[in-house]
Scaffold this motif. Structure first.
Motif, mmCIF file in Angstrom:
data_model
loop_
_atom_site.group_PDB
_atom_site.id
_atom_site.type_symbol
_atom_site.label_atom_id
_atom_site.label_comp_id
_atom_site.label_asym_id
_atom_site.label_seq_id
_atom_site.Cartn_x
_atom_site.Cartn_y
_atom_site.Cartn_z
ATOM 1 N N ALA A 228 -51.300 -14.280 19.033
ATOM 2 C CA ALA A 228 -52.461 -14.312 18.515
ATOM 3 C C ALA A 228 -54.277 -14.325 18.918
ATOM 4 N N GLN A 229 -54.707 -13.248 18.623
ATOM 5 C CA GLN A 229 -56.102 -12.909 18.645
ATOM 6 C C GLN A 229 -56.970 -13.542 17.306
ATOM 7 N N THR A 230 -58.083 -14.218 17.538
ATOM 8 C CA THR A 230 -59.307 -14.435 16.014
ATOM 9 C C THR A 230 -59.971 -13.273 16.039
ATOM 10 N N LEU A 231 -59.634 -13.133 14.392
ATOM 11 C CA LEU A 231 -60.939 -12.019 13.775
ATOM 12 C C LEU A 231 -61.378 -13.189 13.097
ATOM 13 N N ALA A 232 -63.189 -12.722 13.050
ATOM 14 C CA ALA A 232 -64.015 -13.847 12.684
ATOM 15 C C ALA A 232 -64.937 -12.796 12.188
ATOM 16 N N VAL A 244 -64.976 -11.261 1.412
ATOM 17 C CA VAL A 244 -64.445 -11.116 2.732
ATOM 18 C C VAL A 244 -63.207 -12.113 2.653
ATOM 19 N N VAL A 245 -63.093 -12.570 2.426
ATOM 20 C CA VAL A 245 -61.972 -13.937 2.679
ATOM 21 C C VAL A 245 -60.738 -12.674 2.091
ATOM 22 N N ALA A 246 -60.747 -12.075 0.895
ATOM 23 C CA ALA A 246 -59.471 -11.608 0.247
ATOM 24 C C ALA A 246 -59.608 -9.991 0.800
ATOM 25 N N ALA A 247 -60.429 -9.500 1.524
ATOM 26 C CA ALA A 247 -60.297 -8.688 2.911
ATOM 27 C C ALA A 247 -58.964 -8.612 3.681
ATOM 28 N N LEU A 248 -59.587 -9.839 4.252
ATOM 29 C CA LEU A 248 -59.017 -10.559 5.827
ATOM 30 C C LEU A 248 -58.010 -10.828 5.470
ATOM 31 N N SER A 249 -57.603 -11.553 4.338
ATOM 32 C CA SER A 249 -56.454 -12.195 3.594
ATOM 33 C C SER A 249 -55.403 -11.025 3.592
ATOM 34 N N SER A 264 -62.705 -16.637 9.275
ATOM 35 C CA SER A 264 -61.797 -15.954 10.777
ATOM 36 C C SER A 264 -60.113 -16.421 10.241
ATOM 37 N N ALA A 265 -59.685 -15.507 10.710
ATOM 38 C CA ALA A 265 -58.285 -15.020 10.898
ATOM 39 C C ALA A 265 -57.473 -15.408 11.809
ATOM 40 N N PRO A 266 -56.154 -15.955 12.106
ATOM 41 C CA PRO A 266 -55.211 -15.168 13.022
ATOM 42 C C PRO A 266 -55.217 -14.027 13.369
ATOM 43 N N VAL A 267 -54.922 -12.826 14.450
ATOM 44 C CA VAL A 267 -54.571 -11.951 14.419
ATOM 45 C C VAL A 267 -53.314 -11.345 15.501
ATOM 46 N N ALA A 268 -52.508 -11.142 14.617
ATOM 47 C CA ALA A 268 -51.747 -10.301 16.058
ATOM 48 C C ALA A 268 -51.337 -8.798 16.592
ATOM 49 N N ASP A 269 -52.350 -8.053 15.481
ATOM 50 C CA ASP A 269 -52.684 -6.746 15.435
ATOM 51 C C ASP A 269 -53.984 -6.101 15.623
ATOM 52 N N PRO A 270 -54.216 -6.171 16.842
ATOM 53 C CA PRO A 270 -56.509 -6.147 17.113
ATOM 54 C C PRO A 270 -56.474 -4.761 15.729
ATOM 55 N N GLY A 271 -55.576 -3.916 15.829
ATOM 56 C CA GLY A 271 -55.800 -2.942 15.034
ATOM 57 C C GLY A 271 -56.758 -3.683 13.429
ATOM 58 N N GLU A 289 -71.658 -10.286 12.522
ATOM 59 C CA GLU A 289 -70.724 -11.014 13.247
ATOM 60 C C GLU A 289 -69.273 -10.380 12.486
ATOM 61 N N LEU A 290 -69.146 -9.728 13.531
ATOM 62 C CA LEU A 290 -67.687 -8.875 13.429
ATOM 63 C C LEU A 290 -67.151 -8.614 15.017
ATOM 64 N N GLY A 291 -65.598 -8.946 15.334
ATOM 65 C CA GLY A 291 -65.358 -9.286 16.913
ATOM 66 C C GLY A 291 -63.929 -9.954 17.159
ATOM 67 N N LEU A 292 -63.095 -9.658 17.375
ATOM 68 C CA LEU A 292 -61.695 -10.654 18.129
ATOM 69 C C LEU A 292 -62.246 -11.224 19.697
ATOM 70 N N ARG A 293 -61.968 -12.117 19.980
ATOM 71 C CA ARG A 293 -61.595 -13.565 20.415
ATOM 72 C C ARG A 293 -60.301 -14.399 21.044
ATOM 73 N N SER A 294 -60.118 -14.395 22.461
ATOM 74 C CA SER A 294 -59.071 -15.417 22.507
ATOM 75 C C SER A 294 -58.588 -15.967 21.599
ATOM 76 N N ALA A 295 -57.782 -16.776 22.111
ATOM 77 C CA ALA A 295 -57.134 -18.138 21.154
ATOM 78 C C ALA A 295 -57.709 -18.732 21.809
ATOM 79 N N SER A 296 -58.080 -19.892 21.056
ATOM 80 C CA SER A 296 -59.293 -21.212 21.695
ATOM 81 C C SER A 296 -57.620 -22.014 22.253
ATOM 82 N N LEU A 297 -58.630 -23.622 23.129
ATOM 83 C CA LEU A 297 -57.548 -24.325 23.393
ATOM 84 C C LEU A 297 -57.347 -25.424 22.581
ATOM 85 N N ASN A 298 -57.979 -24.930 21.169
ATOM 86 C CA ASN A 298 -57.478 -26.069 20.029
ATOM 87 C C ASN A 298 -56.779 -25.265 19.058
#
Length: 318
Positions: A228-232, A244-249, A264-271, A289-298
């Motif tokens: 998963a990546q994280t969409l923020a 925003v919370v409702a839409a991303l959820s 932010s939330a983890p997403v498996a599909d970058p689409g 701010e709107l973007g995808l990032r790779s998983a953090s070490l946490n």
């Protein structure tokens, strides 16, 4: 690149508690190995065994080719150790502390004093060398503690949560010191409760849980294991956070995290990103701010162990 540490099947029990249940690890010469794990996972037990301060119940390990059980004296000549808490004598000056360590190592007084002054300069403590250590700040004490571990010019340095309790600036100073030592050819075994520290310093990471190795690799390799990546997204107006919370959820099908205005939330599909952008545009919501990032070490740690890393370490101290 050869391995300066090789450990196989290390087992250690304390009564009914199994601290290590067969740990294998290796550390390449001239690199930093980050050792991560939840509280009580066995990190400090591993360090104590590799420092010849504790004997394993079974398994074997070599340091620089020397066996930790049968050649402990040779091993100790190769290593330095800095624990979580400063081990310097607060009533001695910085110079006296380092000279004392040198004398304990068998150095002639003149050589110990010369080495102490050299290290005080390297760690930017020369102006404070004649002051009692109890007058030092936390960061200065940690630098003095690191300097003390280097008096004997070890090839290998064990750092057991070396920046615990330091403020952010002092932590960054310690990081630079560690990077400098490694660039000079030193090998470091680092245990830390700070995942950003491991991410910044470690060439390789070993994650242990319940006394077993559950993952190993470079920081990037471990991050890649969490698909998963994280969409923020951060809306301009805080009043739009619930929307925003409702839409991303709905799009990510998980409950997003909210940190101030950042959602932010983890997403498996970058689409999901363009879909969210369209939804927000339709609702007239502007974002900074709107973007995808790779998983953090946490997030890697959480996915591997099922729990976040703790803020305080209460690792086994037997």
């Amino acid at each position: 690149m050869s391995d300066v540490i090789q450990a196989e099947g290390l087992v250690k029990r304390f009564g009914e508690t199994t601290a290590l249940a067969g740990v294998d690890l290796s550390v390449r010469n001239g690199t930093v190995l980050g050792l991560l794990g939840p509280n009580g996972a066995g990190k400090t037990t591993i360090v104590r065994i590799l420092a010849t301060l504790l004997q394993p119940d079974s398994g074997r390990a070599t340091i620089g080719g020397y066996d930790i059980m049968t050649q402990a004296h040779q091993v100790r000549q190769l290593i330095g150790l800095t624990g979580q808490f400063a081990s310097v004598d607060e009533n001695l000056t910085g110079l006296e502390n380092l000279v004392f360590v040198g004398r304990l190592l068998g150095m002639p007084k003149a050589d110990a004093k010369a080495r102490a002054r050299e290290l005080l300069g390297s760690f930017k403590l020369d102006d404070a060398g004649e002051r009692a250590a109890k007058t030092y700040s936390g960061g200065m004490r940690r630098r003095l503690d690191l300097a003390a571990s280097l008096v004997g010019r070890p090839r290998l340095l064990y750092l057991d949560e070396p920046t615990t309790g330091l403020d952010p600036r002092a932590r960054m100073e310690a990081w630079e010191l560690i990077r400098g030592m490694v660039s000079g050819g030193m090998t470091v075994l680092l245990t830390t409760q700070y995942l950003d520290e491991a991410d910044a310093l470690a060439d390789d990471i070993v994650v242990i849980d319940h006394g077993r190795v559950i993952a190993m690799g470079t920081p990037d390799e471990l991050k890649a294991k969490t698909a998963a990546q994280t969409l923020a997204v951060r809306p301009v107006d805080p009043v739009h956070v619930p929307t925003v919370v409702a839409a991303l959820s709905e799009l990510a099908r998980v409950e997003p995290e909210v940190d101030g205005q950042l959602v932010s939330a983890p997403v498996a599909d970058p689409g999901v990103l363009p879909l969210l952008y369209q939804r927000l545009a339709q609702d007239g919501i502007e974002v900074t701010e709107l973007g995808l990032r790779s998983a953090s070490l946490n997030e890697v740690f959480l996915s591997l162990t099922g729990q976040p890393i703790e803020e305080e370490s209460d690792d086994d101290r037997q």
